[in-house]
Design a protein around this motif. Sequence first.
Motif, mmCIF file in Angstrom:
data_model
loop_
_atom_site.group_PDB
_atom_site.id
_atom_site.type_symbol
_atom_site.label_atom_id
_atom_site.label_comp_id
_atom_site.label_asym_id
_atom_site.label_seq_id
_atom_site.Cartn_x
_atom_site.Cartn_y
_atom_site.Cartn_z
ATOM 1 N N THR A 138 40.971 35.316 33.846
ATOM 2 C CA THR A 138 41.612 35.782 32.598
ATOM 3 C C THR A 138 40.588 35.864 31.471
ATOM 4 N N ASN A 142 39.253 39.309 29.479
ATOM 5 C CA ASN A 142 39.395 39.438 28.027
ATOM 6 C C ASN A 142 38.053 39.563 27.313
ATOM 7 N N GLU A 148 42.501 44.416 26.566
ATOM 8 C CA GLU A 148 43.465 43.816 25.653
ATOM 9 C C GLU A 148 44.862 43.697 26.261
ATOM 10 N N LYS A 149 45.208 44.584 27.148
ATOM 11 C CA LYS A 149 46.553 44.553 27.731
ATOM 12 C C LYS A 149 46.731 43.327 28.616
ATOM 13 N N SER A 150 47.961 42.925 28.738
ATOM 14 C CA SER A 150 48.274 41.757 29.559
ATOM 15 C C SER A 150 48.259 42.153 31.040
ATOM 16 N N ILE A 151 47.469 41.441 31.815
ATOM 17 C CA ILE A 151 47.365 41.705 33.253
ATOM 18 C C ILE A 151 47.836 40.472 34.014
ATOM 19 N N THR A 152 48.755 40.696 34.931
ATOM 20 C CA THR A 152 49.313 39.593 35.709
ATOM 21 C C THR A 152 48.473 39.369 36.963
ATOM 22 N N ASP A 186 46.850 48.060 37.265
ATOM 23 C CA ASP A 186 45.934 47.145 36.585
ATOM 24 C C ASP A 186 44.563 47.132 37.270
#
Length: 259
Positions: A138, A142, A148-152, A186
């Motif tokens: 993570t 970043n 910037e987008k949220s990645i699971t 993603d």
Amino acid sequence: MLKKTRKRKRRKSDIQSSNSPGDQTGSQDKMADRDSEALGLHEKLDKLLISCATKDQVSEISSQLSILEDTLEHITPKVEKNAADIHELKQANESLARTTRRLESEILDLKCRSMADNLIVHGIGETNGAENCLDIITDFLNKKLAIEKSITIQRAHRLGPRRIDTGKDIKQKTRPIIFKLAYFPDKLTILQACRKLKGSSMFVTEQYPPEIVARRRDLMPTFKKAKEEGKKARFVRDKLYIEGVLYTAPGPVAEAMMT
């Protein structure tokens, strides 16, 4: 007395006449004739014996040939049946080989699909103690890739057993981190952002089965050469496309790619 004297003279005359050269020659001729006749008889006898022996041999050979013919009559159908069985086995083996290749290809495809959402990060330092790979990835996304987008991320871990630090170059003991994404888009986002790693010791690769990795490794020199020449080159699994055209390598690589 005269009669006795005459008889003695006649006997001497007979003895002398019998011992004359002409009579000895005739006797020798007769003996030679007899020897010749005897030799002729011996030759005839030898020929007769040979003839008898030859007839026996011919008879024996004929008997053996008859036995061989009978044996051949019994063997021929078995040989023909064996030939038919061998032909069927060859066909079955070829069919089995085709099925095996098809199954291997399907299994390889399933492996690739199962790894489709995985990425491997190389060059991230490894500590000797416990570490949280999810937090490391993570932070990498970043800060290093500036995403910037949220990645699971479903899970992440180091690849391979922990290596012993011998005090040599730290890169030798650093294990890469593999992580699995929850969504395939993603993955494309991360790969596009990897250009920001240019010039650093970190890089990101996709995960593939060993068979695919080996084929890509064989094609890598051609890939690099095309890049140096300013051509567009990209991999699709184990296929290399240069300027949009599928590259076909000669020899074992081409055969491997066709299977």
